[in-house]
Scaffold this active site. Sequence first.
Site, short mmCIF file in Angstrom:
data_model
loop_
_atom_site.label_atom_id
_atom_site.label_comp_id
_atom_site.label_asym_id
_atom_site.label_seq_id
_atom_site.Cartn_x
_atom_site.Cartn_y
_atom_site.Cartn_z
N LEU A 90 0.84 -1.20 0.00
CA LEU A 90 0.00 0.00 0.00
C LEU A 90 0.87 1.26 0.00
CD1 LEU A 90 -2.85 1.30 0.31
CD2 LEU A 90 -2.46 1.26 2.77
N ARG A 134 9.33 -3.18 9.68
CA ARG A 134 10.22 -4.17 10.34
C ARG A 134 11.50 -4.38 9.54
NH1 ARG A 134 5.49 -7.87 10.82
NH2 ARG A 134 4.54 -7.45 12.83
N ARG A 151 -18.75 -11.16 -17.95
CA ARG A 151 -19.56 -10.13 -17.29
C ARG A 151 -19.96 -10.50 -15.87
NH1 ARG A 151 -24.23 -10.67 -19.86
NH2 ARG A 151 -25.19 -8.90 -18.84
N LYS A 177 3.99 1.58 -0.96
CA LYS A 177 4.75 1.74 -2.21
C LYS A 177 3.87 2.20 -3.35
CE LYS A 177 6.70 -2.29 -2.27
NZ LYS A 177 7.42 -3.52 -2.41
N LYS A 185 -23.11 -3.68 -7.34
CA LYS A 185 -22.44 -4.84 -7.92
C LYS A 185 -20.95 -4.63 -7.88
CE LYS A 185 -24.64 -4.19 -11.68
NZ LYS A 185 -24.18 -3.95 -13.02
N ARG A 219 -25.42 4.58 -12.27
CA ARG A 219 -26.38 4.72 -13.36
C ARG A 219 -27.76 4.89 -12.75
NH1 ARG A 219 -25.99 2.94 -19.12
NH2 ARG A 219 -23.76 2.99 -18.79
N HIS A 263 -16.62 1.04 -0.08
CA HIS A 263 -16.55 1.99 -1.20
C HIS A 263 -17.94 2.27 -1.81
CE1 HIS A 263 -12.39 1.41 -0.63
NE2 HIS A 263 -12.18 0.44 -1.47
N ASP A 312 -23.24 15.29 -22.75
CA ASP A 312 -22.07 14.55 -22.28
C ASP A 312 -20.98 15.48 -21.74
OD1 ASP A 312 -19.90 12.92 -21.99
OD2 ASP A 312 -19.90 12.17 -24.04
C1 BG6 Z 1 -9.29 -1.52 -2.46
C2 BG6 Z 1 -9.57 -3.00 -2.53
O1 BG6 Z 1 -9.87 -0.96 -1.31
O2 BG6 Z 1 -9.82 -0.88 -3.61
C3 BG6 Z 1 -9.00 -3.60 -3.81
O3 BG6 Z 1 -8.99 -3.63 -1.39
C4 BG6 Z 1 -9.49 -2.83 -5.01
O4 BG6 Z 1 -9.33 -4.97 -3.92
C5 BG6 Z 1 -9.25 -1.34 -4.83
O5 BG6 Z 1 -8.76 -3.30 -6.14
C6 BG6 Z 1 -9.87 -0.54 -5.95
O6 BG6 Z 1 -9.43 0.77 -5.87
P1 BG6 Z 1 -9.34 1.68 -7.17
O7 BG6 Z 1 -8.99 3.03 -6.65
O8 BG6 Z 1 -8.28 1.08 -8.03
O9 BG6 Z 1 -10.68 1.62 -7.80
#
Ligand code: BG6
Length: 485
Positions: free
Chosen positions: A17, A46, A465, A19, A333, A346, A244, A396
Amino acid sequence: QLRDNTVIVVFGASGDLAKKKTYPALFGLYCNGYLPRDVHIVGYARTKMDDKEYQKRTTAYIKNPNDDPEIAAKIEEFKKISTYVSGGYEDSPSFQNLAKHLQSIEKNYPSREANRLFYLALPPSVFVPVATHTKECCYSSMGINRIIVEKPFGKDLDSCRELLSSLKQSWKEEETYRIDHYLGKEMVKNLLVLRFANVALGAAAWDKNSISNVQISFKEPFGTQGRGGYFDEFGIIRDVLQNHLLQVLSILTMERPVSFSSEDIRDEKVKVLRAIPPITKEDVLLGQYVAGNNEPGYLDDDTVPKDSVCPTFAATVLRINNERWEGVPFILKAGKALNEAKVEIRMQFKDVTQGIFKNISRNELVIRIQPSEAVYLKLNSKTPGYSFRAFPTEMDLTYKRRFTDTKIPEAYEALILDALKGDHSNFVRDDELDVAWKIFTPILHWIDGRAGPRPRPSPYPYGSRGPKELDSFIEKQGLVNKDAL
Ligand code: BG6
């Protein structure tokens, strides 16, 4: 306000994360002059290594594709403000050693003020010891202290509450910044403006009277990519959906906040989340990718147990039981190893009253979060010329066409800058987590096998899909347009 004399400490500095996200974001801010004056960055992990090796590793992911000499010079400058301390995560002496290092930097500051921002890019198993030792040994008495933590915040309601209460023993809520990096994405931030600065989109049409259904989709075209060990413990719902996508949903559906202060915004988010009943097993479709398109299946990942039933895809329907949204299905989804990279919202409007027009498409508002940020409204217009036929068209706003010279900040850049300024608006408050877990905990316990045998996810080939049952699952919700699938 940015505070001069700030040291940023990155715990987990040798990890993935740090890096891939934390250091490139810190560099992006540095390069554009957004870090405080006299800032220093201290990596901590570490792994034993010297400053040179650390600087090499942490700048490896910083992009300079055209070998721009100005960026190359900035990278060299950035290295000079970066130092490294190695130590354990669970013992006081290591943290005392870190404290000494911080003091040695701060003694050169022009004033006695010394602010510290601690960034925990760490696995959850060490969140609590690191937060506790940091408070005990490395808390500055001469300035402001802040701590940034990353998900996962527990695995269900109880474990989240336990984690939060352990962290609260050392860090106050106002010092704590819980990252959900989707809140730092440009299009997610734009939701507040799209909704509350437009009557046509927000006030007039944003409810059950106009909207038929809403889909929020997250599609990734790659699998677990060596993160199978972590992923298998969590699954796609905990990895993406419960945090998210639910965050996006809450901003999309909350009432207008009294002001744009962080507390007012988060109060409204919590309120709308509280109106969502827990998901039931009838409302969820689970999938797991198998080999396809010359790519390996989930179970072919060596770090995944051979008999794993962990879902790498999930679709679910949420309902919001309030006056504004009653009866509107919200379909969330998320899937790995799908046919494309796309995250979008959407919103499909209702049909116009039948009679004059037959078989015309529904209006749709699409907000594409990534890739290629865009907002577009699908509507019907008269075919130009002598005929009076309607044809579907779009209004758009695609960012890369409209804003050719604007650099859109990476989510982590935006969020680290907010934390440095002390702005909590785009960070997750403790009560938001509580309600989010309440919605998902029953279904997660069912998936974990706490209520009987674990459900078997439907297979779908890598690059497809999703599971074949997806269409009928969506059709059940009365959707007409399947473009977003
Ligand atoms: C992270 C998940 O929180 O978000 C990952 O642990 C996922 O699995 C990533 O790939 C997606 O983030 P982004 O910003 O690439 O859409």
